[in-house]
Write a protein that holds these residues in place. Structure first.
Motif, PDB file in Angstrom:
ATOM      1  N   ALA A 304      59.880  19.276  29.316  1.00  0.00           N
ATOM      2  CA  ALA A 304      59.509  18.118  30.130  1.00  0.00           C
ATOM      3  C   ALA A 304      58.041  18.253  30.507  1.00  0.00           C
ATOM      4  O   ALA A 304      57.653  19.186  31.211  1.00  0.00           O
ATOM      5  N   PHE A 305      57.213  17.319  30.018  1.00  0.00           N
ATOM      6  CA  PHE A 305      55.768  17.368  30.257  1.00  0.00           C
ATOM      7  C   PHE A 305      55.434  16.749  31.608  1.00  0.00           C
ATOM      8  O   PHE A 305      55.842  15.622  31.905  1.00  0.00           O
ATOM      9  N   HIS A 306      54.649  17.487  32.393  1.00  0.00           N
ATOM     10  CA  HIS A 306      54.195  17.029  33.711  1.00  0.00           C
ATOM     11  C   HIS A 306      52.742  17.452  33.922  1.00  0.00           C
ATOM     12  O   HIS A 306      52.177  18.199  33.136  1.00  0.00           O
ATOM     13  N   SER A 307      52.160  16.987  35.011  1.00  0.00           N
ATOM     14  CA  SER A 307      50.888  17.515  35.500  1.00  0.00           C
ATOM     15  C   SER A 307      50.904  17.352  37.023  1.00  0.00           C
ATOM     16  O   SER A 307      51.631  16.501  37.555  1.00  0.00           O
ATOM     17  N   TYR A 308      50.165  18.201  37.729  1.00  0.00           N
ATOM     18  CA  TYR A 308      49.255  19.219  37.241  1.00  0.00           C
ATOM     19  C   TYR A 308      49.623  20.547  37.895  1.00  0.00           C
ATOM     20  O   TYR A 308      50.489  20.572  38.743  1.00  0.00           O
ATOM     21  N   SER A 309      48.983  21.653  37.527  1.00  0.00           N
ATOM     22  CA  SER A 309      49.095  22.965  38.182  1.00  0.00           C
ATOM     23  C   SER A 309      49.100  24.130  37.202  1.00  0.00           C
ATOM     24  O   SER A 309      49.003  25.272  37.627  1.00  0.00           O
ATOM     25  N   GLN A 310      49.255  23.865  35.886  1.00  0.00           N
ATOM     26  CA  GLN A 310      49.244  24.911  34.875  1.00  0.00           C
ATOM     27  C   GLN A 310      50.365  25.920  35.120  1.00  0.00           C
ATOM     28  O   GLN A 310      50.160  27.080  35.426  1.00  0.00           O
ATOM     29  N   LEU A 311      51.595  25.397  34.978  1.00  0.00           N
ATOM     30  CA  LEU A 311      52.793  26.179  35.251  1.00  0.00           C
ATOM     31  C   LEU A 311      53.836  25.948  34.166  1.00  0.00           C
ATOM     32  O   LEU A 311      53.908  24.868  33.586  1.00  0.00           O
ATOM     33  N   LEU A 312      54.660  26.958  33.922  1.00  0.00           N
ATOM     34  CA  LEU A 312      55.910  26.807  33.194  1.00  0.00           C
ATOM     35  C   LEU A 312      57.041  27.087  34.166  1.00  0.00           C
ATOM     36  O   LEU A 312      57.124  28.184  34.724  1.00  0.00           O
ATOM     37  N   LEU A 313      57.895  26.084  34.364  1.00  0.00           N
ATOM     38  CA  LEU A 313      58.965  26.179  35.349  1.00  0.00           C
ATOM     39  C   LEU A 313      60.312  26.110  34.650  1.00  0.00           C
ATOM     40  O   LEU A 313      60.582  25.191  33.876  1.00  0.00           O
ATOM     41  N   SER A 314      61.166  27.070  34.941  1.00  0.00           N
ATOM     42  CA  SER A 314      62.510  27.110  34.374  1.00  0.00           C
ATOM     43  C   SER A 314      63.520  26.724  35.455  1.00  0.00           C
ATOM     44  O   SER A 314      63.184  26.682  36.643  1.00  0.00           O
ATOM     45  N   PRO A 315      64.769  26.460  35.096  1.00  0.00           N
ATOM     46  CA  PRO A 315      65.820  26.380  36.109  1.00  0.00           C
ATOM     47  C   PRO A 315      65.928  27.717  36.851  1.00  0.00           C
ATOM     48  O   PRO A 315      65.517  28.750  36.298  1.00  0.00           O
ATOM     49  N   GLU A 383      53.780  22.069  33.464  1.00  0.00           N
ATOM     50  CA  GLU A 383      52.768  21.389  34.279  1.00  0.00           C
ATOM     51  C   GLU A 383      51.406  21.655  33.641  1.00  0.00           C
ATOM     52  O   GLU A 383      50.904  22.777  33.654  1.00  0.00           O
ATOM     53  N   PHE A 384      50.788  20.605  33.080  1.00  0.00           N
ATOM     54  CA  PHE A 384      49.532  20.739  32.359  1.00  0.00           C
ATOM     55  C   PHE A 384      48.335  20.907  33.300  1.00  0.00           C
ATOM     56  O   PHE A 384      48.483  21.034  34.512  1.00  0.00           O
ATOM     57  N   ARG A 385      47.154  20.862  32.715  1.00  0.00           N
ATOM     58  CA  ARG A 385      45.894  20.951  33.455  1.00  0.00           C
ATOM     59  C   ARG A 385      45.842  19.923  34.574  1.00  0.00           C
ATOM     60  O   ARG A 385      46.416  18.840  34.460  1.00  0.00           O
ATOM     61  N   ASP A 386      45.070  20.160  35.670  1.00  0.00           N
ATOM     62  CA  ASP A 386      44.343  21.385  35.944  1.00  0.00           C
ATOM     63  C   ASP A 386      44.969  22.023  37.178  1.00  0.00           C
ATOM     64  O   ASP A 386      46.173  21.883  37.354  1.00  0.00           O
ATOM     65  N   THR A 387      44.223  22.701  38.023  1.00  0.00           N
ATOM     66  CA  THR A 387      44.794  23.276  39.244  1.00  0.00           C
ATOM     67  C   THR A 387      44.306  22.565  40.500  1.00  0.00           C
ATOM     68  O   THR A 387      44.533  23.051  41.605  1.00  0.00           O
ATOM     69  N   GLY A 388      43.635  21.430  40.347  1.00  0.00           N
ATOM     70  CA  GLY A 388      43.262  20.651  41.516  1.00  0.00           C
ATOM     71  C   GLY A 388      41.884  20.036  41.500  1.00  0.00           C
ATOM     72  O   GLY A 388      41.610  19.136  42.298  1.00  0.00           O
ATOM     73  N   ARG A 389      41.006  20.480  40.618  1.00  0.00           N
ATOM     74  CA  ARG A 389      39.653  19.905  40.598  1.00  0.00           C
ATOM     75  C   ARG A 389      39.715  18.400  40.368  1.00  0.00           C
ATOM     76  O   ARG A 389      39.010  17.617  40.994  1.00  0.00           O
TER      77      ARG A 389
END
Length: 429
Positions: A304-315, A383-389
């Motif tokens: 599931a593609f999302h943004s933002y934060s540069q994370l891989l989240l599992s159950p 969670e794709f780019r970026d981390t907040g900029r």
């Protein structure tokens, strides 16, 4: 990222009216700012979270276990300052004027649109994405197949494309743009489609030809159109509420898997993470669930593609106290993705963990439903780019680098899945 303490900002800012419709009838966010607010206790988080109940003045952009990213109207800086003093918390400025980023994005999109072609130097509209899909399907009839997920509340078709070079491949389902404002997701999904069909790189050819790809570029079609035409910052669906004047629900809190458990979604129809009046209340999510059920025996991996934060989240998303039986495997797979992305010249760093563990409880999400209810044992939110900029308003110049990172990351992810035995043929094929 500009780090400016809130008191200094309060001393400098000139208060103006809040969000308003401009001449083109799109909502404007002049002098809206985005802050990273750090907290330490559940009590501090609870007080700060109450601010976003006032949607006109506060919007939640991102939440982690020790910070919130809040978009604040220029008229609410004083209230934020009061709450920071009350909770003994601090805020740092990420974005000083949200509208400036939107205007810059608009200018880049207009410039890239002058030749009328579809590409990845701009963010494309739903109509442009669908016209491009038609061209792709016509150009590659032997290996592509169109499918319809269903209809949205406003009557739009939710479309997808299957790419299959041969039989007996493991299946990968990509869900994109479930949250309307996360434009980088559909841009990345369409770039991947193009690469799978046109690239001559051996790595890409192996990836494309040895998996069946089911890709839904835009799931929340109504919300996506609304972000292009009316409100760039819209997140939810567009179905009206029967108990409120507020519109829409958070589609990624609307699946029937631990729905509304452990404060994993809001019961307030005005909240950004409103779970809806009941599971599957949103026609887009009802349709997506039925589609997944219809092909679940062909799906080994869901992304599931999302943004933002540069994370891989599992159950799991509904609890951080429990972990899935194959959690260690999922962390190995996630690490493979992160290591591969970081190895690229961009040096982008991804963190990984369970959704509830690394962020906060989020019940009723796609990945939990796929894992818990449909037996898809490898299921991630990316969670794709970026981390907040830039946050949700990631400049178009980032599209191709982000997509390249997704490509190398998914390649490593699937290779690790293969090593761990998750890509065998499933019962029913």
């Amino acid at each position: 990222m500009t780090l400016v303490t809130l008191p200094l900002v309060l001393a400098l800012v000139v208060l103006v009216q809040g969000a308003s419709f401009g001449q083109d009838e799109r909502l404007r966010y002049d002098n809206y700012s985005v802050y990273k607010v750090k907290f330490e206790t559940r009590e501090q988080r609870s007080v700060l979270r109450k601010l976003v109940e006032d949607r006109e003045n506060f919007r939640l952009w991102h939440e982690a276990k020790d910070e919130l990213h809040l978009m604040v109207s220029p008229g609410a800086f004083g209230e934020l300052g009061t709450e920071l003093q009350k909770t003994n918390t601090t805020a740092e400025l990420f974005i000083s004027n949200v509208q400036e980023l939107i205007d810059t994005e608009d200018a880049a999109n207009r410039k890239a649109s002058r030749d009328g072609s579809f590409g990845w130097t701009k963010y494309n509209s739903l109509a442009e994405i669908y016209a491009w899909l038609d061209d792709i399907l016509a150009a590659y009839p032997a290996i592509t197949e169109s499918f319809e997920v269903g209809q949205s509340y406003e009557g739009r078709t939710i479309r997808g494309i299957k790419i299959s070079y041969k039989s007996n491949n493991p299946g990968v389902l990509i869900e994109s743009n479930i949250h309307a404002r996360e434009w980088i997701t559909s841009a990345t999904a369409t770039w991947l489609i193009n690469e799978f069909l046109t690239s001559t790189d051996k790595l890409v050819r192996d990836l494309a030809e040895n998996h069946d790809w089911y890709i839904v570029p835009v799931l929340n079609v109504d919300g996506f159109v609304y972000t292009h035409e009316k409100d760039r910052m819209w997140r939810k669906t567009r179905q009206p509420s029967e108990i409120s004047s507020c519109i829409g629900a958070d589609p990624n809190r609307n699946y029937d898997s631990h729905w509304m458990e452990n404060d994993g979604a809001s019961s307030n129809p005005c909240a950004e993470d409103y779970g809806g009046p009941k599971p599957f209340s949103e026609p887009e999510i009802q349709a997506m669930s039925e589609f997944v059920i219809s092909i679940k025996d062909k799906i080994n991996v869901l992304l599931a593609f999302h943004s933002y934060s540069q994370l891989l989240l599992s159950p799991y998303g509904h609890t951080k106290e429990e972990f899935p039986p194959n959690f260690d495997d999922m962390m190995e797979v996630a690490q493979a993705y992160g290591d591969a992305v970081e190895s690229l010249p961009y040096g982008t760093v991804y963190r990984y963990g369970s959704a509830a563990g690394i962020l906060y409880p989020a019940s009723g999400a796609t990945i939990d439903w796929a894992y818990n209810e449909q037996g898809v044992q490898i299921s991630y939110t990316i969670e794709f780019r970026d981390t907040g900029r830039y946050g949700f308003i990631l400049p178009p110049v980032h599209i191709v680098p982000n997509a390249e990172e997704a490509l190398i990351g998914i390649t490593a992810l699937l290779e690790k899945c293969k090593d761990l035995g998750y890509l065998g043929l499933k019962t029913g094929l």
